[in-house]
Design a protein around this motif. Sequence first.
Motif, PDB file in Angstrom:
ATOM      1  N   THR A   1     -10.776 -13.114 -37.515  1.00 11.13           N
ATOM      2  CA  THR A   1     -10.086 -13.890 -36.554  1.00 11.13           C
ATOM      3  C   THR A   1      -9.084 -13.283 -35.729  1.00 11.13           C
ATOM      4  N   ILE A   2      -8.444 -11.961 -35.800  1.00 10.45           N
ATOM      5  CA  ILE A   2      -7.466 -11.487 -35.074  1.00 10.45           C
ATOM      6  C   ILE A   2      -8.127 -10.385 -34.124  1.00 10.45           C
ATOM      7  N   GLU A   3      -7.659 -10.263 -33.078  1.00  4.87           N
ATOM      8  CA  GLU A   3      -8.088  -9.331 -32.054  1.00  4.87           C
ATOM      9  C   GLU A   3      -7.029  -8.190 -31.554  1.00  4.87           C
TER      10      GLU A   3
ATOM     11  N   MET B   1     -10.114  -7.798 -36.812  1.00  5.02           N
ATOM     12  CA  MET B   1     -10.040  -7.698 -38.116  1.00  5.02           C
ATOM     13  C   MET B   1      -9.549  -9.087 -38.845  1.00  5.02           C
ATOM     14  N   CYS B   2      -9.826  -9.578 -40.025  1.00  5.38           N
ATOM     15  CA  CYS B   2      -9.479 -10.444 -40.593  1.00  5.38           C
ATOM     16  C   CYS B   2      -7.845 -10.721 -40.688  1.00  5.38           C
ATOM     17  N   ALA B   3      -7.172 -12.010 -40.653  1.00  3.59           N
ATOM     18  CA  ALA B   3      -5.980 -12.246 -40.567  1.00  3.59           C
ATOM     19  C   ALA B   3      -5.148 -11.516 -41.882  1.00  3.59           C
ATOM     20  N   HIS B   4      -5.796 -11.589 -43.012  1.00  4.46           N
ATOM     21  CA  HIS B   4      -5.342 -10.698 -44.142  1.00  4.46           C
ATOM     22  C   HIS B   4      -5.213  -9.444 -44.091  1.00  4.46           C
ATOM     23  N   CYS B   5      -6.228  -8.758 -43.373  1.00  6.98           N
ATOM     24  CA  CYS B   5      -6.041  -7.344 -43.376  1.00  6.98           C
ATOM     25  C   CYS B   5      -5.015  -6.805 -42.140  1.00  6.98           C
TER      26      CYS B   5
ATOM     27  N   CYS C   1      -9.379   2.871 -34.245  1.00  7.67           N
ATOM     28  CA  CYS C   1      -9.137   4.007 -32.994  1.00  7.67           C
ATOM     29  C   CYS C   1      -7.758   4.704 -33.245  1.00  7.67           C
ATOM     30  N   ARG C   2      -6.841   4.155 -33.906  1.00 14.95           N
ATOM     31  CA  ARG C   2      -5.544   4.981 -34.338  1.00 14.95           C
ATOM     32  C   ARG C   2      -4.665   4.635 -33.087  1.00 14.95           C
ATOM     33  N   SER C   3      -4.972   3.673 -32.120  1.00 17.94           N
ATOM     34  CA  SER C   3      -4.059   3.547 -31.144  1.00 17.94           C
ATOM     35  C   SER C   3      -3.020   2.321 -31.692  1.00 17.94           C
ATOM     36  N   SER C   4      -1.793   2.607 -31.213  1.00 15.18           N
ATOM     37  CA  SER C   4      -0.636   1.814 -31.328  1.00 15.18           C
ATOM     38  C   SER C   4      -1.026   0.294 -31.193  1.00 15.18           C
ATOM     39  N   ILE C   5      -0.644  -0.522 -31.958  1.00 13.71           N
ATOM     40  CA  ILE C   5      -0.751  -2.314 -31.613  1.00 13.71           C
ATOM     41  C   ILE C   5       0.171  -2.617 -31.019  1.00 13.71           C
ATOM     42  N   ALA C   6      -0.061  -3.262 -29.877  1.00 14.82           N
ATOM     43  CA  ALA C   6       1.003  -3.686 -28.904  1.00 14.82           C
ATOM     44  C   ALA C   6       0.788  -5.097 -28.949  1.00 14.82           C
ATOM     45  N   TRP C   7      -0.203  -5.624 -29.105  1.00 19.79           N
ATOM     46  CA  TRP C   7      -0.339  -7.244 -29.039  1.00 19.79           C
ATOM     47  C   TRP C   7      -1.411  -7.854 -29.989  1.00 19.79           C
ATOM     48  N   LEU C   8      -1.316  -8.663 -30.480  1.00 25.59           N
ATOM     49  CA  LEU C   8      -2.448  -9.331 -31.150  1.00 25.59           C
ATOM     50  C   LEU C   8      -2.847 -10.795 -30.707  1.00 25.59           C
ATOM     51  N   ALA C   9      -3.865 -11.411 -30.773  1.00 23.91           N
ATOM     52  CA  ALA C   9      -4.464 -12.306 -30.242  1.00 23.91           C
ATOM     53  C   ALA C   9      -5.405 -13.131 -31.045  1.00 23.91           C
ATOM     54  N   VAL C  10      -5.905 -14.225 -30.922  1.00 22.92           N
ATOM     55  CA  VAL C  10      -6.854 -14.736 -31.688  1.00 22.92           C
ATOM     56  C   VAL C  10      -8.114 -14.093 -31.204  1.00 22.92           C
TER      57      VAL C  10
ATOM     58  N   CYS D   1     -17.700  -4.154 -32.045  1.00 30.23           N
ATOM     59  CA  CYS D   1     -19.021  -4.997 -31.947  1.00 30.23           C
ATOM     60  C   CYS D   1     -19.613  -5.480 -33.530  1.00 30.23           C
ATOM     61  N   PRO D   2     -20.149  -6.547 -33.770  1.00 32.52           N
ATOM     62  CA  PRO D   2     -20.626  -7.118 -35.051  1.00 32.52           C
ATOM     63  C   PRO D   2     -21.978  -6.036 -35.316  1.00 32.52           C
ATOM     64  N   ARG D   3     -22.775  -5.988 -34.426  1.00 39.56           N
ATOM     65  CA  ARG D   3     -23.869  -4.936 -34.856  1.00 39.56           C
ATOM     66  C   ARG D   3     -23.468  -3.523 -35.203  1.00 39.56           C
ATOM     67  N   LEU D   4     -22.494  -3.207 -34.741  1.00 42.34           N
ATOM     68  CA  LEU D   4     -21.998  -1.773 -35.362  1.00 42.34           C
ATOM     69  C   LEU D   4     -21.267  -1.970 -36.651  1.00 42.34           C
ATOM     70  N   ARG D   5     -20.761  -3.130 -36.950  1.00 39.60           N
ATOM     71  CA  ARG D   5     -19.708  -3.243 -38.139  1.00 39.60           C
ATOM     72  C   ARG D   5     -20.980  -3.334 -39.328  1.00 39.60           C
ATOM     73  N   ARG D   6     -22.030  -3.775 -39.250  1.00 35.93           N
ATOM     74  CA  ARG D   6     -22.963  -3.855 -40.264  1.00 35.93           C
ATOM     75  C   ARG D   6     -23.458  -2.503 -40.793  1.00 35.93           C
ATOM     76  N   SER D   7     -23.632  -1.562 -39.603  1.00 38.11           N
ATOM     77  CA  SER D   7     -24.134  -0.082 -40.292  1.00 38.11           C
ATOM     78  C   SER D   7     -22.960   0.767 -40.654  1.00 38.11           C
ATOM     79  N   ARG D   8     -21.867   0.273 -40.435  1.00 38.59           N
ATOM     80  CA  ARG D   8     -20.511   1.317 -40.437  1.00 38.59           C
ATOM     81  C   ARG D   8     -19.579   0.869 -41.640  1.00 38.59           C
ATOM     82  N   ARG D   9     -20.073   0.082 -42.464  1.00 40.61           N
ATOM     83  CA  ARG D   9     -19.190  -0.579 -43.450  1.00 40.61           C
ATOM     84  C   ARG D   9     -18.668   0.715 -44.373  1.00 40.61           C
ATOM     85  N   SER D  10     -19.639   1.302 -44.729  1.00 39.64           N
ATOM     86  CA  SER D  10     -19.113   2.467 -45.819  1.00 39.64           C
ATOM     87  C   SER D  10     -18.218   3.434 -45.049  1.00 39.64           C
ATOM     88  N   TRP D  11     -18.406   3.762 -43.885  1.00 34.29           N
ATOM     89  CA  TRP D  11     -17.510   4.663 -43.010  1.00 34.29           C
ATOM     90  C   TRP D  11     -16.120   4.151 -42.935  1.00 34.29           C
TER      91      TRP D  11
END
Length: 443
Positions: free
Chosen positions: A330-332, A340-344, A369-378, A393-403
């Motif tokens: 829910t958070i970008e 990420m989700c709001a909890h994380c 990506c280790r970049s500093s968080i400057a702003w959060l949005a929905v 990208c949702p497609r890449l999330r599914r293949s990189r969960r263990s990473w």
Amino acid sequence: MGQGPSCATNDENGLFRAVKLGDLETLRTEIDADSSILKQTTLYDRESLLHIAAANDQIDVLSSLLDRSMNPNLLNRHKQTPLMVAAIHGKISCVQKLLSAGANILLFDSLHRRTCLHYAAYYGHSECLQAILSAARSSHVSASWGYAHFVNIRDGKGATPLHLAARQRRPDCVHILLDSGALVCASTGGYGYPGSTPLHLAARGGSLDCIRELLAWGADRLQRDGNGRIPYAIALKHKHGVCAALLNPSSVEPLVWPSPLKFISELNPETKLLLERALMEANREREKKILKGTAYSIPSPSHSDGGADDNLSEASDAELCCICFDQVCTIEVRDCGHRMCAHCTLALCCHNKPNPATASLNTPVCPFCRSSIAWLAVAKGDTNDDNGGDLSCPRLRRSRRSWNLTEGSSSFKGISTVGSFSKTATHGSGRILINEWVDKTDP
């Protein structure tokens, strides 16, 4: 001689009755006949026409009187202004009209030496409280007292508006004041002598919702009052068992809103609401663990776990947060665009110290990506399937969960406190167990 005061009293009662009932026609007729009646007050309390109109929510009468150049800062017997009276009775339209007419928000009454802000907080009128705070941001308060001074102004007994809201069990007002810069650990004591904090007063009244708000904003459970008592001891004395369990210094500390972080103070309302809800949900999960095995249960309704499961079943597996595999993203993070989700997100920013001033002011970094968080949005829905190598990208999330689980940021060492990791995540035919990782990282 005996008839004179009686006739005057009857005329007075008729005039003030017209104001109380909103009889604008009668009032105009009376004023046109004798404009001096604008200066009349009630016999005992010295209430002006403005006071009576404000107390009875007669906005048309109030507007008509102000249009005739009546002073909006007239004082009654207790040196209370019409604005104070409107705040006491929760008449938001009258509060707004008086503020727009230039009512002075810095005046004190002689009864308790309180301002209009004190009264709005004491009686729990959150809309009036918000209107007065908004006026303070845009008026001469900033140039004279300063906004922070106004929010934390003390009454005759050293109580701030936050003290009064906590004492009277007003969680909505407590939240508004904390969000506006009220000092969560302010003491009613003066001249170096410790008094009560808002948490002490909330513990005395047994207000679980106020205690939750205060703890989530960094209230110190170990701070002592003038008698050397911590809030836990006060809750026990007044037989508020659930409150005492949460205030027990030996129980797990709640997550604290990361107010020192600049990008948190600049959140838009929609994003802030999501994160605040996630924070309260996380702390509710802690409450359940604290009360587990005791004779107490949480009296106020918690968020239903079933509702969350329903939302997840409707959402695509690709939309799940690739950190916890439990909540929907829910958070970008801007500008990198990872989600990420709001909890994380809160796990990156929150801390477990009792005082926000002890939190690290270092800006958290995006775990991808280790970049500093400057702003959060929905996070908005994806409209472009071609996302290249973006980890959001949702497609890449599914293949990189263990990473993401093994290569994740060290910022997540305390993330198990959110409670999302007590479950397992599945991916295809494989099954990733989270509990073992949590045991190693849980502080």
